[in-house]
Design a protein around this motif. Structure first.
Motif, short mmCIF file in Angstrom:
data_model
loop_
_atom_site.label_atom_id
_atom_site.label_comp_id
_atom_site.label_asym_id
_atom_site.label_seq_id
_atom_site.Cartn_x
_atom_site.Cartn_y
_atom_site.Cartn_z
N HIS A 302 50.23 42.44 48.83
CA HIS A 302 49.11 43.12 48.18
C HIS A 302 48.53 42.26 47.05
CE1 HIS A 302 46.63 46.07 46.22
NE2 HIS A 302 47.39 46.07 45.13
N HIS A 303 49.39 41.60 46.30
CA HIS A 303 48.89 40.76 45.21
C HIS A 303 48.23 39.48 45.72
CE1 HIS A 303 49.95 42.19 41.05
NE2 HIS A 303 50.43 43.16 41.81
N LEU A 304 48.63 39.04 46.88
CA LEU A 304 47.99 37.86 47.46
C LEU A 304 46.67 38.22 48.14
CD1 LEU A 304 51.12 36.11 49.02
CD2 LEU A 304 49.84 35.39 46.98
N PHE A 305 46.60 39.40 48.73
CA PHE A 305 45.40 39.87 49.44
C PHE A 305 45.05 41.27 48.93
CE2 PHE A 305 47.99 37.21 52.26
CZ PHE A 305 47.11 36.17 52.52
N PRO A 306 44.55 41.40 47.70
CA PRO A 306 44.41 42.72 47.07
C PRO A 306 43.41 43.65 47.74
CG PRO A 306 43.43 41.00 45.71
CD PRO A 306 44.19 40.31 46.78
N GLN A 307 42.50 43.14 48.56
CA GLN A 307 41.54 44.01 49.23
C GLN A 307 41.91 44.30 50.68
OE1 GLN A 307 37.43 42.93 48.67
NE2 GLN A 307 37.70 42.49 46.50
#
Length: 344
Positions: A302-307
């Protein structure tokens, strides 16, 4: 991962999550309504009857607490642009974009906090995860300390100047933080959200959030009116429902606490991927327990690909793990209770 950003799967999944949350909310209303009907039929309160009604009240409060937890997850999805209009070409910038409307409904109306405040704080959290005294969602001095580096920051210097007793108080509170973390997260985490939300919305004139929070309290007050015949049950229902959603606050804490903290210069040297991996922790999960974690079990992804929508995070996990292996980065994932243990 062709098509992960522009199909309708995330909207369908969000509708499913919404139905789960709605079912919990309706179930809680039915339970409280039934409890109120029992109170109206017979006002007598023998010890045995009181215990039976208290148990019924507790089950209704637990259900409402989990409803709040699930609505918070949906608000998180929406305010991350993870439901509709996710691509840069189609995503409107207006605060009345579909994702923002969904976020407002679930965060302000259903959960009772300021969606604008959450969006500001959470965006800052993603930009400077666990940076000492600058990540606003993990800045807990003088109650808790996340890193000794906090005592070298300007924020700590300002605290010391503001109150001469601050070093003395901080030493004593931090010395027992492993005892106070869970009780405070469960007991007052929710109320802290309420207070900071109202202060933020008034200070920044976010009138639509004030309206949403007013609707939330009107709905909650209406729910309590069903059991107006017993003030003690009203108090118990309020406490248990808020304690239950305290689980969410624990979930938010264990994804990051007891990992690493870096300064801005160190973050630049590490670069984005390594910095996010080293300040974040995943939680072991299974398809049967994914509903409970709401996507937070894939916190690294999630923090690497937040969207990226939450149902897509598991798809990128093998690729992230492979990159970590090739570059010697620790990919931390633990069972829920083990993560709690490590955090304490």
């Amino acid at each position: 991962f062709e098509g992960a950003e522009n199909d309708y799967e995330s909207a369908r999944r969000c509708a499913h999550h919404h139905l789960v949350a709605l079912s919990l909310g309706v179930l809680s209303v039915c339970q409280v309504s039934l409890l109120g009907h029992c109170l109206e039929e017979d006002a007598s309160m023998s010890p045995v009857r009181f215990l039976r009604l208290a148990l019924q009240c507790t089950l209704a409060a637990l259900t409402l607490g989990f409803f709040w937890q699930q609505t918070a997850f949906i608000a998180h999805d929406a305010l991350h642009n993870g439901v509709v209009n996710r691509t840069r070409e189609t995503r409107p910038q207006s605060k009345w974009a579909p994702n923002n409307i969904l976020g407002w409904i679930h965060a302000s109306v259903c959960f009772g906090i300021s969606s604008a405040m959450w969006l500001d704080d959470h965006s800052m959290h993603h930009a400077m995860t666990m940076r000492p005294c600058q990540d606003s969602q993990f800045n807990y001095l003088p109650v808790w300390c996340i890193s000794l580096r906090e005592f070298s920051t300007r924020y700590w210097a300002d605290l010391r100047e503001a109150a001469f007793f601050m070093p003395w108080l901080t030493r004593r509170l931090v010395a027992i933080q492993h005892y106070t973390l869970l009780p405070l997260a469960f007991l007052i985490g929710r109320y802290n959200f309420y207070i900071t939300s109202v202060v933020y919305a008034i200070r920044n004139r976010v009138y639509y959030d004030l309206l949403g929070m007013a609707i939330f309290w009107a709905l909650f007050g209406s729910l309590l009116s069903f059991i107006a015949a017993s003030p003690w049950l009203q108090i118990w229902f309020t406490l248990v429902s808020h304690w239950t959603v305290g689980i969410l606050h624990v979930q938010l804490l264990i994804n990051h606490l007891a990992t690493n903290s870096f300064t801005a210069a160190e973050e630049d040297a590490l670069e984005f991927f390594a910095f996010q991996v080293r300040t974040t922790r995943n939680i072991h999960s299974s398809p049967n327990s994914d509903w409970f974690h709401g996507g937070l079990q894939f916190q690294i992804e999630h923090h690497l690909f937040p969207q990226l929508p939450r149902h897509r995070l598991g798809l990128v996990k093998p690729a992230v793990q492979d990159i970590c292996r090739r570059h010697g980065l620790r990919y931390e994932s633990r069972p829920f209770f083990d993560a709690v243990r490590v955090t304490l």
